[in-house]
Design a protein around this motif. Structure first.
Motif, PDB file in Angstrom:
ATOM      1  N   ALA A  71      92.716  23.150  63.762  1.00  0.00           N
ATOM      2  CA  ALA A  71      92.998  24.078  62.672  1.00  0.00           C
ATOM      3  C   ALA A  71      91.683  24.627  62.146  1.00  0.00           C
ATOM      4  CB  ALA A  71      93.756  23.361  61.559  1.00  0.00           C
ATOM      5  N   SER A 102     100.587  15.518  59.330  1.00  0.00           N
ATOM      6  CA  SER A 102      99.169  15.897  59.287  1.00  0.00           C
ATOM      7  C   SER A 102      98.271  14.705  59.591  1.00  0.00           C
ATOM      8  CB  SER A 102      98.823  16.498  57.930  1.00  0.00           C
ATOM      9  OG  SER A 102      98.828  15.507  56.919  1.00  0.00           O
ATOM     10  N   GLN A 135      96.018  27.254  63.358  1.00  0.00           N
ATOM     11  CA  GLN A 135      96.534  27.384  62.000  1.00  0.00           C
ATOM     12  C   GLN A 135      95.395  27.342  60.985  1.00  0.00           C
ATOM     13  OE1 GLN A 135      99.316  24.356  60.895  1.00  0.00           O
ATOM     14  NE2 GLN A 135      99.557  25.110  58.790  1.00  0.00           N
ATOM     15  N   SER A 136      95.452  28.239  60.025  1.00  0.00           N
ATOM     16  CA  SER A 136      94.437  28.288  58.971  1.00  0.00           C
ATOM     17  C   SER A 136      94.995  27.681  57.694  1.00  0.00           C
ATOM     18  CB  SER A 136      94.007  29.738  58.708  1.00  0.00           C
ATOM     19  OG  SER A 136      93.336  30.270  59.823  1.00  0.00           O
ATOM     20  N   TYR A 137      94.197  26.831  57.059  1.00  0.00           N
ATOM     21  CA  TYR A 137      94.578  26.202  55.795  1.00  0.00           C
ATOM     22  C   TYR A 137      93.828  26.870  54.648  1.00  0.00           C
ATOM     23  CZ  TYR A 137      96.983  22.304  58.120  1.00  0.00           C
ATOM     24  OH  TYR A 137      97.859  21.542  58.846  1.00  0.00           O
TER      25      TYR A 137
END
Length: 798
Positions: free
Chosen positions: A544, A597, A513-515
């Motif tokens: 991530a 998170s 997952q990219s933030y």
């Protein structure tokens, strides 16, 4: 007065000429110097110490003769003095508050007996300070010594404090640091400048005679301010406070970088201060005062006269009348005369006209008082004036233009406003970025007034109750760990990546997952288009990808922050409180996502993650309640008039967050800065950035102005260097490596930045003993006080 027998009273008042000053009687001071054979050593362990075979420095009197000599301390003297101060601290801090107060009050009586000697010695050394001013300092701080535990509960003394001054610093400015440090229970090592060294040694002797324990006050002399850095290498030293000119302050900061000792700087010498005259002012009184401060008094600051255009001709006419017949002012050297001549020549080439008391002689170390009319605000002789009797005169049209001129200088020490319109005076005072504002007066000081140097004029608060906190720490906090300087190439700090950098891949690629980071109120990728991998606890798989922010991202965040911060600062405290309450509600609504998170990033249980989120929600509520509770107010003055003090926001604050409690620590410092009117640029923990990135959802749904809060991820050292080198950022709070702490202390000197540095060791999650879960009032108050700077406004009455 010269030739006054042949002149009428009217003629004398027209010329405003002063008679020759009476020569001071120096018998008592000379006897004290003779008693020490005019060769002064050090004061430690409650007595004078004069080691043999030490380099000495000579101090000249006003006639150029040698007044006395002072010894230059070596490593052995520094070690002996630090040991003396450590012993003195144990004795002094163990006394009850009332006992410390009585010891300081006894010095008032001692000064009554020896005040003449001190006054004469100050006059001989040209270290201005009157005994009456010292008595006022002693009376004020002895009362605070009495009331420390009553009115400042939850705080304790630091330990050994080193107070350093430059050669041109007055004794009064030096004692404005020494006395509050003693009153709060610290022991003090004074490293005075050359001119204030003999009076400081005399005062140390008088303090001991008044009952101060041996070692509580020590005086160590040397060749320059770097002696203060040598003293701070001793592990017993907890804090360094500096006063004097800016250049020596920067030298001290760089020399002490990496030692793990906080340094506060108060450059009270050489600042550029606006003298603003509105059309509603009493012109005669304003002209008399500006001549007094610009030409007749010993100048510690440079004044710039700003006059409203509608009355500029009247002011210039009165200046010509008052200057007529004034004598030339002596300069320090022929070199200074060369600088003055060059500045005047440059001003004339740029179209300025001169108003002088008389024609300047072709040579010699003296120059007539000179007003440079029609000067431009950006001219070098206005921005960096030479040491001499020059007064630039600028004009303005509107009230807003007057504020712009007043804030044009890089300094923010003080300003003088002249108007009979009180509303205009208060509005202008509020808008000027300076620490002290005098209305229809100038150069008024009292220890009850808190003053923070704004911009390049300081990193701490002196005077008042607020000035005491620099010499205290919360009782529930641990002293900062000491360190030793490391070999560091400052130009290359933050240029090497410490994490694998992965270019952003096309949508649909099989990647973690990219933030996105948060800049200017929008979630976005980094300017470089790259991401960094965030690994699972223990160095496992990649959890991530987060943006690899850099210098351009910091620049964009600062641009967004400076647009919105002035408006946010002007919002009412209750409006800021409502925004913080909304952040608490938003975090509560996103509790599940943020808690997840934390679990993923730290590998902790769900209960632990939920507890951190709940503490963060409660912390937001506390900061919201703080917004309208501490707002300054009026102060009791020993003279006629009224004085106001109030806290102001620092501006844009950069924060490099710790590894420990990544959400709660971020909420704590974010709430402190935003509640006080600041904008903030935060760099999350490089190892644990996901909780901060998850918090972006809360920010997006809040009513905070876009750009007020910015979150940039990436290489910690690279982003730290970008924050340090941006001139707009006013303060940096940093948790990171010892190298990072050293880099910031060395680099953040031009312009000056207020620093809070905490050394943490990578891989241990330590952040210098900060317990983020603590909710003690003194711990939260410490954060609040470090997020504001104080301003004082003096309004005299008839």
């Amino acid at each position: 007065m010269a030739d006054c027998t042949n002149r009428t009273v009217y003629e004398i008042f027209q010329s405003m000429e002063e008679g020759p000053a009476a020569a001071p009687s120096a018998a008592t001071a000379q006897a004290w110097l003779d008693h020490h054979s005019r060769s002064l050593g050090f004061f430690m362990e409650g007595k004078f110490v004069r080691p043999a075979q030490r380099q000495t420095l000579s101090l000249a009197d006003s006639t150029g003769g040698v007044l006395c000599s002072t010894a230059c301390a070596e490593d052995g003297d520094v070690s002996q003095c630090a040991s003396s101060a450590a012993t003195g601290y144990k004795s002094w801090s163990s006394l009850a508050c009332s006992q410390r107060s009585k010891a300081l009050l006894r010095l008032v009586s001692v000064l009554g007996l020896h005040g003449q000697c001190l006054s004469e010695l100050c006059a001989l050394c040209e270290a201005s300070c009157s005994p009456s001013a010292l008595v006022r300092l002693l009376q004020y701080y002895s009362s605070w010594a009495q009331l420390r535990d009553t009115l400042i509960p939850g705080w304790t003394s630091l330990g050994v404090v080193v107070v350093v001054s430059s050669d041109d610093c007055s004794l009064y400015s030096l004692m404005l640091k020494v006395l509050p440090a003693l009153a709060m229970g610290n022991s003090v090592i004074v490293v005075p400048g050359r001119s204030s060294a003999p009076p400081a040694l005399l005062l140390a002797q008088l303090f001991t005679a008044a009952g101060l324990p041996a070692g509580a006050l020590n005086v160590l002399t040397g060749s320059d301010v770097t002696l203060g850095a040598k003293v701070s290498q001793n592990p017993n030293v907890s804090y360094i406070a500096y006063c004097g000119n800016k250049q020596d302050g920067l030298t001290l900061c760089k020399a002490s970088a990496g030692m793990g000792v906080p340094v506060s700087v108060s450059p009270c010498i050489g600042a550029l201060c606006p003298f603003i005259v509105f059309e509603s002012a009493d012109i005669d009184s304003a002209v008399d005062e500006v001549i007094q401060v610009a030409f007749k008094k010993k100048k510690e600051v440079h004044w710039v006269l700003c006059v409203q255009e509608s009355v500029s001709d009247s002011v210039v006419a009165r200046l010509k009348l008052r200057l007529a017949g004034m004598k030339c002012v002596a300069l320090s050297s022929e070199a200074d005369r060369g600088l003055v001549d060059a500045a005047v020549q440059e001003a004339q080439q740029q179209g300025a006209t001169l108003v002088q008391s008389c024609s300047a002689s072709p040579s010699g170390a003296q120059y007539p008082p000179t007003v440079l009319c029609g000067a431009a605000p950006s001219s070098p002789y206005v921005v960096s004036p030479p040491p001499g009797p020059l007064l630039p005169l600028l004009t303005f049209r509107s009230n807003a233009e007057a504020v712009v001129l007043g804030n044009h200088s890089p300094h923010g020490y003080a300003a003088s406003i002249w108007t009979e319109d009180l509303t205009l005076a208060l509005e202008t005072a509020k808008s000027l970025s300076v620490g002290s504002v005098w209305v229809n007066s100038s150069s008024v000081s009292d220890p009850c007034l808190p003053v923070s140097g704004h911009k390049d004029s300081g990193t701490c608060t002196d005077g008042g109750q607020e000035g005491l906190y620099q010499f205290l720490r919360p009782s529930f906090s641990s002293p900062l760990p000491r360190s030793s300087p490391v070999s560091l190439e400052y130009s290359k700090f933050g240029t090497e990546p410490s994490q694998p950098v992965i270019p952003d891949s096309p949508v649909g690629a099989s990647l973690p997952q990219s933030y996105l980071q948060f800049v200017g109120g929008k979630a976005s990728k980094s300017a470089s288009g790259c991401s960094v991998a965030v690994q699972a606890p223990g160095g496992g798989s990649v959890l991530a990808l987060c943006p690899d922010g850099g210098r351009k991202d910091v620049r964009n965040a600062v641009e967004a922050a400076i647009k919105v911060q002035p408006g946010w600062m002007k919002k009412s405290p209750s409006a800021r409180a409502q925004s913080l309450y909304s952040l608490a509600k938003g975090l509560e609504s996103k509790k599940k996502e943020v808690s997840a998170s934390i679990c993923t990033q730290l590998g902790v249980s769900g209960d632990e993650a939920d507890k951190e989120v709940e503490l963060s929600i409660a912390r937001f509520n506390v900061w919201a309640a703080y917004c309208d509770k501490v707002q300054g107010g009026s102060l009791p003055m020993p003279q006629s008039g009224a004085a106001l003090s109030f806290p102001e926001a620092l501006g844009v604050v950069g924060i490099v967050l710790p590894d420990k409690h990544p959400l709660l620590s971020m909420v704590t410092v974010l709430g402190a800065t935003v509640a006080t009117g600041n904008a903030v640029i935060m760099v999350p923990s490089q190892r644990f950035p996901l909780p901060a990135l998850a918090f972006i959802q809360v920010l997006q749904s809040s009513d905070l102005p876009a750009g007020l809060v910015n979150i940039i991820t990436g290489n910690r050292d690279q982003l730290t260097a970008a924050l340090a080198n941006h001139s707009v950022i006013r303060a940096i709070w940093y948790w990171g490596s010892a190298e990072g702490c050293q880099y910031l202390q060395y680099t953040c000197t031009s312009p000056l930045k207020t620093l809070r540095l905490f050394c943490q060791k990578d891989g241990e999650g330590s952040d210098a003993g900060t317990d983020w879960a603590q909710s003690q009032p003194s711990l939260l108050e410490d954060w609040w006080r470090n997020a504001v700077q104080w301003k004082s406004v003096w309004i005299p009455t008839a």
